[in-house]
Motif scaffolding. Structure first.
Motif, PDB file in Angstrom:
ATOM      1  N   ASN A  49      48.369  28.105  24.731  1.00 57.49           N
ATOM      2  CA  ASN A  49      49.542  27.482  25.359  1.00 57.49           C
ATOM      3  C   ASN A  49      49.512  25.958  25.270  1.00 57.49           C
ATOM      4  OD1 ASN A  49      50.711  29.937  26.169  1.00 57.49           O
ATOM      5  ND2 ASN A  49      49.440  29.988  28.007  1.00 57.49           N
ATOM      6  N   GLY A  50      48.796  25.415  24.285  1.00 54.24           N
ATOM      7  CA  GLY A  50      48.773  23.976  24.081  1.00 54.24           C
ATOM      8  C   GLY A  50      47.899  23.202  25.044  1.00 54.24           C
ATOM      9  N   ARG A  51      47.026  23.888  25.748  1.00 52.04           N
ATOM     10  CA  ARG A  51      46.220  23.219  26.777  1.00 52.04           C
ATOM     11  C   ARG A  51      45.233  22.213  26.194  1.00 52.04           C
ATOM     12  NH1 ARG A  51      45.068  28.429  30.582  1.00 52.04           N
ATOM     13  NH2 ARG A  51      47.189  28.576  31.378  1.00 52.04           N
ATOM     14  N   THR A  54      47.159  19.177  25.025  1.00 52.22           N
ATOM     15  CA  THR A  54      47.594  18.408  26.191  1.00 52.22           C
ATOM     16  C   THR A  54      46.437  17.599  26.772  1.00 52.22           C
ATOM     17  OG1 THR A  54      49.297  20.041  26.688  1.00 52.22           O
ATOM     18  CG2 THR A  54      48.645  18.571  28.485  1.00 52.22           C
ATOM     19  N   ARG A  57      45.767  14.666  24.516  1.00 55.71           N
ATOM     20  CA  ARG A  57      46.808  13.653  24.709  1.00 55.71           C
ATOM     21  C   ARG A  57      46.611  12.889  26.012  1.00 55.71           C
ATOM     22  NH1 ARG A  57      50.482  17.909  22.167  1.00 55.71           N
ATOM     23  NH2 ARG A  57      50.958  16.976  20.137  1.00 55.71           N
ATOM     24  N   THR A  58      46.148  13.568  27.058  1.00 54.51           N
ATOM     25  CA  THR A  58      45.895  12.914  28.337  1.00 54.51           C
ATOM     26  C   THR A  58      44.770  11.890  28.212  1.00 54.51           C
ATOM     27  OG1 THR A  58      46.642  14.864  29.550  1.00 54.51           O
ATOM     28  CG2 THR A  58      45.250  13.299  30.757  1.00 54.51           C
ATOM     29  N   ARG A  70      51.636   8.755  20.403  1.00 55.57           N
ATOM     30  CA  ARG A  70      51.988  10.133  20.095  1.00 55.57           C
ATOM     31  C   ARG A  70      50.915  10.705  19.188  1.00 55.57           C
ATOM     32  NH1 ARG A  70      56.916  10.749  16.669  1.00 55.57           N
ATOM     33  NH2 ARG A  70      55.606  11.723  15.125  1.00 55.57           N
TER      34      ARG A  70
END
Length: 80
Positions: A49-51, A54, A57-58, A70
């Protein structure tokens, strides 16, 4: 510095660390980091689920000091 940190984090996740490439380019809305990995490792970098993506990115967002960054995840065969 941000590129090196992202490269280090991604190399720790994938099975083919020698094929990890992080390239930086400037876009209209700020910096863009392109992360290229082996096609078999793309799912690991994105995560369920893209965890994982993510979380990466954080971390990069925290390191960037508030400037917009980005991150695009691509496999080594994909052209941009």
């Amino acid at each position: 510095m941000i590129e090196d940190a992202l490269d280090h984090l991604v190399r720790g996740i994938v099975d083919n660390p020698d094929e990890v490439r992080v390239a930086r380019r400037e876009g209209r809305r700020g910096r863009v980091l392109e992360v290229r990995v082996h096609p078999e490792d793309l799912g690991k970098v994105i995560g369920r689920n893209g965890r994982t993506a993510t979380a990466l990115r954080t971390v990069v967002g925290a390191l960037s000091g508030g400037r917009p960054v980005r991150i695009d995840f691509l496999d080594v065969d994909e052209r941009r």
